[in-house]
Design a protein around this motif. Structure first.
Motif, short mmCIF file in Angstrom:
data_model
loop_
_atom_site.label_atom_id
_atom_site.label_comp_id
_atom_site.label_asym_id
_atom_site.label_seq_id
_atom_site.Cartn_x
_atom_site.Cartn_y
_atom_site.Cartn_z
N ALA A 283 28.60 39.59 42.35
CA ALA A 283 29.39 38.96 41.21
C ALA A 283 29.55 40.07 39.93
O ALA A 283 30.76 39.96 39.78
CB ALA A 283 28.53 37.81 40.50
N GLY A 284 28.93 40.81 39.82
CA GLY A 284 29.09 41.96 38.75
C GLY A 284 30.48 42.81 38.99
O GLY A 284 31.22 42.99 38.43
N LEU A 285 30.24 43.10 40.37
CA LEU A 285 31.32 44.12 41.16
C LEU A 285 32.68 43.35 41.07
O LEU A 285 33.64 43.42 41.01
CB LEU A 285 31.09 44.35 42.48
CG LEU A 285 32.12 45.46 43.16
CD1 LEU A 285 32.34 46.67 42.32
CD2 LEU A 285 31.46 45.88 44.40
N MET A 286 32.68 41.84 41.54
CA MET A 286 33.79 41.11 41.67
C MET A 286 34.49 40.85 40.30
O MET A 286 35.60 41.08 39.99
CB MET A 286 33.39 39.64 42.40
CG MET A 286 33.12 39.64 43.84
SD MET A 286 34.92 39.47 44.60
CE MET A 286 34.19 39.39 46.48
N ALA A 287 33.72 40.65 39.32
CA ALA A 287 34.12 40.43 37.72
C ALA A 287 34.66 41.60 37.31
O ALA A 287 35.92 41.61 36.99
CB ALA A 287 32.99 39.89 36.98
N LEU A 356 30.59 36.20 33.51
CA LEU A 356 30.99 37.57 32.98
C LEU A 356 32.24 37.67 32.44
O LEU A 356 32.55 38.54 31.73
CB LEU A 356 30.74 38.20 34.12
CG LEU A 356 29.34 38.48 34.99
CD1 LEU A 356 29.37 39.04 35.92
CD2 LEU A 356 28.50 39.29 33.87
N MET A 357 33.16 37.06 32.80
CA MET A 357 34.55 37.18 32.13
C MET A 357 34.86 36.11 31.04
O MET A 357 35.92 36.19 30.76
CB MET A 357 35.43 36.56 33.56
CG MET A 357 35.54 37.73 34.38
SD MET A 357 36.63 37.38 35.91
CE MET A 357 38.10 37.69 34.75
N GLN A 358 33.74 35.38 30.51
CA GLN A 358 33.67 34.80 29.09
C GLN A 358 33.96 36.03 27.92
O GLN A 358 33.38 36.77 27.94
CB GLN A 358 32.81 33.80 28.94
CG GLN A 358 32.74 32.80 29.99
CD GLN A 358 33.83 31.85 29.54
OE1 GLN A 358 34.43 31.74 28.45
NE2 GLN A 358 34.62 31.41 30.78
#
Length: 551
Positions: A283-287, A356-358
């Motif tokens: 998720a961190g990498l995708m974001a 994470l993208m907020q």
């Protein structure tokens, strides 16, 4: 058996030790075809292993890379076998052409073990890279702590000189390598080297198939490079940030990227701890990868499908495919990838990417958080805010009145803001003791981000504990009480005990939630005890108050 044809690809052969084996061929292979190998490990020949194969991996057919590649099985990771036998089994009599056994070997090195020990340190990059990317909505997304190609030992002479690069990122795919899950953290870099060798030397790819890989421990590896092998003099390149065209999802490699989990998640179910690490890392990498392009992790992407002569895509050439912006390989191809045990985690991965993208205030810090009221030392307040954000930092006294303010507008790139508070009033005198509130307010466009709130205490060292009393509540218990110490900085209390005058002091213990009472247990009747109670806060501690009693 009737209708069953077995063709020997390679008889039993003694070879130099190897850690990976796969079988490649030209053209296509029927789904019913089985490719099998026997291995000689520790002096004994194994049973037949069946290697899975999926023609929906690979570069897009219209790309220059497609002209040089061979089809192949998923690789099998071994424990440094020294013998190999291979065969192909078909039920329709048709077999692919020019089948070849491909071997690769990479040992775990001292550098691999040292790399594992350094994972909490900064990423080693050939060029300076930003710690964050910024979405069009103003979100700051941290760069993952990537293990670079140089760190895991990629031989750069094996890849193409100039990678193909897209124009944007519209979607990301989750894969698995379909290899073993039995590896230690220090063995993962060696698996990266073996996979890289198989894709480039065995299948003729121009680089690693995937843009990134993640091991079961949550470590993230840079896969396919986005940089020229020989950059121009003075030029810099941040490969992981480039939208490099991979060779992972037939017909849909352009303007997408792929993360592959190292292991087989169709036959092996991760533990809860492993799943949590995988989800967090992916998720961190995708974001980080989709944030600069404003991709909504809960939406769909519309992608034009490229050529797929093997017919393994779920779409036809020229279709406008609608798929989730964060997809599993099976959403686009006729495959089980990324496996029945990893695919169900995609909704959770999407949720984490959205979180994470907020847009938010990042890295807010106050130093120090407690200071002596008459000490002229300044308080430093810092934070990282999005590009073009309007911001203010307010300091309010215990009554809620703003006593100091700083404000400004951030430049066109995300960055740090700062304010030095000298805790003076309007006349230049030091402000009185108290708990002061700090609020960092940020507005991006017309959107107000959640306010960061914290406190700074203008305080003093706590005074000694007073009004100590003791109540015997049973033969073996006594309750000790004392008066609360007034102070702007939150006060905690610790205590210790010993028997008689010559006994050994116990270890210090803290009362729960700064309580001003404690019940001593397992006391002995008629025994004399001594107790010390100390008030402590962020500035230090008071002298101990001593109590002597007989149980």
């Amino acid at each position: 058996k009737p209708g069953r044809t077995v063709v020997s690809v390679l008889p039993r052969t003694e070879v130099a030790p190897f850690s990976l084996v796969g079988i490649s061929w030209l053209g296509t292979a029927a789904e019913s075809t089985k490719f099998q190998v026997q291995l000689r490990e520790s002096g004994k020949w194994s049973h037949w292993y069946t290697l899975s194969h999926h023609d929906d991996h690979g570069p897009d057919a219209q790309s220059s890379e497609a002209a040089t590649v061979r089809s192949g099985t998923d690789p099998l990771i071994t424990s440094h076998a020294t013998g190999i036998r291979a065969r192909a089994v078909t039920t329709n009599g048709a077999l692919p052409q020019r089948m070849t056994v491909r071997l690769a070997d990479s040992n775990t090195t001292p550098q691999d073990r040292a790399l594992l020990a350094q994972r909490n340190g900064p990423t080693a990059n050939a060029v300076a890279v930003p710690a964050y990317v910024v979405s069009p909505q103003g979100a700051l997304v941290a760069r993952p702590n990537l293990i670079t190609r140089a760190q895991w030992g990629a031989n750069e002479s094996w890849r193409n000189e100039d990678p193909s690069v897209g124009t944007a990122i519209m979607a990301g795919f989750l894969h698995h390598t379909a290899t073993t899950n039995s590896y230690s953290a220090s063995e993962a870099p060696a698996q990266m080297r073996s996979l890289y060798a198989y894709f480039t030397k065995g299948l003729g790819y121009k680089d690693m198939a995937y843009n990134f890989l993640v091991d079961k421990y949550g470590n993230v590896y840079e896969g396919r490079s986005g940089c020229p092998r020989a950059p121009a003099p003075g030029a810099s390149c941040d490969g992981p940030a480039v939208p490099a065209v991979g060779a992972h999802t037939a017909g849909l490699n352009t303007n997408t990227f792929a993360i592959s989990a190292i292991g087989n998640y169709h036959t092996n179910k991760p533990t809860a701890a492993q799943a949590a690490k995988l989800v967090s890392a992916i998720a961190g990498l995708m974001a980080w990868k989709v944030a600069p392009y404003g991709v909504n992790a809960q939406a769909n992407a519309k992608l034009v499908v490229g050529s797929d002569p093997k017919g393994k895509s779920r779409f036809n050439e020229g279709d406008l495919a609608t798929i989730p912006t964060i997809s599993g390989h099976r959403d686009a191809g006729k495959t089980v990838c990324p496996g029945k045990y990893l695919y169900p985690y995609l909704p959770k991965i999407r949720e984490k990417v959205v979180a994470l993208m907020q847009p938010a205030v990042k890295n807010a810090a106050i130093t120090p958080v407690a200071i002596r009221a008459l000490d002229p030392t300044n308080v430093t307040i810092t934070a990282t805010v999005p590009a073009l954000a309007t911001w203010s930092i307010d300091v309010m006294n215990p009554a809620g009145t703003v006593v100091s303010r700083a404000e400004g507008v951030q430049s066109e790139s995300a960055g740090d803001i700062g304010f030095t508070w000298n805790h003076l009033d309007g006349t230049g005198a030091l402000l009185p003791e108290g708990l002061y509130k700090v609020a960092i307010n940020v507005v991006v466009g017309s959107t107000a981000l959640p306010t960061f709130n914290s406190n700074v205490a203008l305080a003093s060292l706590p005074t000694p504990v007073t009004s100590v009393s003791r109540k015997r509540v049973s033969k073996t218990k006594s309750q000790i009480r004392w008066a609360a110490v007034a102070n702007a900085s939150p006060v905690s209390y610790k205590y210790r005990t010993k028997t008689g005058g010559k006994g050994k002091w116990s270890k210090w213990k803290y009362t729960t939630s700064a309580a001003t009472k404690v019940t001593l247990k397992k006391l002995k009747r008629a025994k004399t005890y001594r107790m010390e109670i100390v008030a402590t806060n962020a500035l230090g501690q008071a002298p101990a108050t001593t109590l002597k009693f007989k149980q």
